[in-house]
Write a protein that holds these residues in place. Structure first.
Motif, short mmCIF file in Angstrom:
data_model
loop_
_atom_site.label_atom_id
_atom_site.label_comp_id
_atom_site.label_asym_id
_atom_site.label_seq_id
_atom_site.Cartn_x
_atom_site.Cartn_y
_atom_site.Cartn_z
N GLY A 1 0.80 -1.22 0.00
CA GLY A 1 0.00 0.00 0.00
C GLY A 1 0.83 1.27 0.00
O GLY A 1 0.50 2.24 0.68
N ALA A 2 1.90 1.27 -0.76
CA ALA A 2 2.78 2.44 -0.83
C ALA A 2 2.05 3.65 -1.41
O ALA A 2 1.11 3.51 -2.19
CB ALA A 2 4.00 2.11 -1.68
N GLU A 3 2.50 4.83 -1.04
CA GLU A 3 1.92 6.07 -1.53
C GLU A 3 2.39 6.36 -2.95
O GLU A 3 3.38 5.80 -3.42
CB GLU A 3 2.30 7.21 -0.59
CG GLU A 3 1.69 7.06 0.80
CD GLU A 3 2.03 8.21 1.71
OE1 GLU A 3 2.52 9.25 1.23
OE2 GLU A 3 1.79 8.07 2.91
N ALA A 4 1.70 7.28 -3.60
CA ALA A 4 1.98 7.61 -5.00
C ALA A 4 3.41 8.09 -5.22
O ALA A 4 4.02 7.79 -6.25
CB ALA A 4 0.99 8.65 -5.49
N ASP A 5 3.97 8.82 -4.24
CA ASP A 5 5.33 9.34 -4.44
C ASP A 5 6.36 8.21 -4.50
O ASP A 5 7.41 8.36 -5.15
CB ASP A 5 5.70 10.38 -3.39
CG ASP A 5 5.66 9.87 -1.97
OD1 ASP A 5 5.05 8.81 -1.72
OD2 ASP A 5 6.23 10.54 -1.08
N MET A 6 6.08 7.09 -3.88
CA MET A 6 7.00 5.95 -3.97
C MET A 6 6.98 5.36 -5.39
O MET A 6 8.02 4.93 -5.90
CB MET A 6 6.64 4.88 -2.93
CG MET A 6 6.87 5.33 -1.52
SD MET A 6 8.57 5.83 -1.20
CE MET A 6 9.19 4.36 -0.46
N PHE A 7 5.82 5.37 -6.01
CA PHE A 7 5.73 4.89 -7.38
C PHE A 7 6.44 5.84 -8.35
O PHE A 7 7.06 5.41 -9.31
CB PHE A 7 4.27 4.67 -7.79
CG PHE A 7 3.65 3.47 -7.13
CD1 PHE A 7 3.82 2.20 -7.67
CD2 PHE A 7 2.91 3.60 -5.98
CE1 PHE A 7 3.25 1.09 -7.07
CE2 PHE A 7 2.34 2.50 -5.36
CZ PHE A 7 2.51 1.24 -5.91
#
Length: 109
Positions: free
Chosen positions: A90-96
């Motif tokens: 469930g990583a946040e968008a900034d990690m992607f």
């Protein structure tokens, strides 16, 4: 800009053979030439490369730190395996976004 009276954003490029000028079908245009060698992938697996980036002071370094803290991180994985792992946790968008930047840099490595 207008191209033959049609707004240029609506004009689709038509693939053609530059040698013969022949218009190519979508099947022919999508296939690479038979004698073109595939671009080799970097020799270091993406997961391993990413773990080495942990000391950086940017997004990629933050991703490397997070990867090092994750026991199930795919060390020998490719960018898609890491993307899948980020989705699992469930990583946040900034990690992607950091992953996308890291993938580009790794491909240039």
């Amino acid at each position: 800009m207008l191209v033959y009276g049609i707004p240029s954003g609506l004009v689709e490029a038509v693939p053609f053979d530059p040698e013969t000028g022949e218009i190519l079908s979508p099947d022919t245009a999508a296939a690479p030439p038979a004698n073109t060698p595939a671009k080799p992938m970097p020799s270091t697996p993406f997961g391993t490369w990413l773990l080495r980036q942990e000391k950086r002071d940017d997004w990629i370094g933050g991703l490397g730190k997070a990867a090092k803290a994750d026991r199930s991180f795919p060390k020998a994985g490719d960018p898609e395996a890491v993307r899948h792992r980020l989705s699992e946790v469930g990583a946040e968008a900034d990690m992607f976004e950091a992953l996308d930047a890291a993938e580009i840099e790794w491909l240039c490595y």
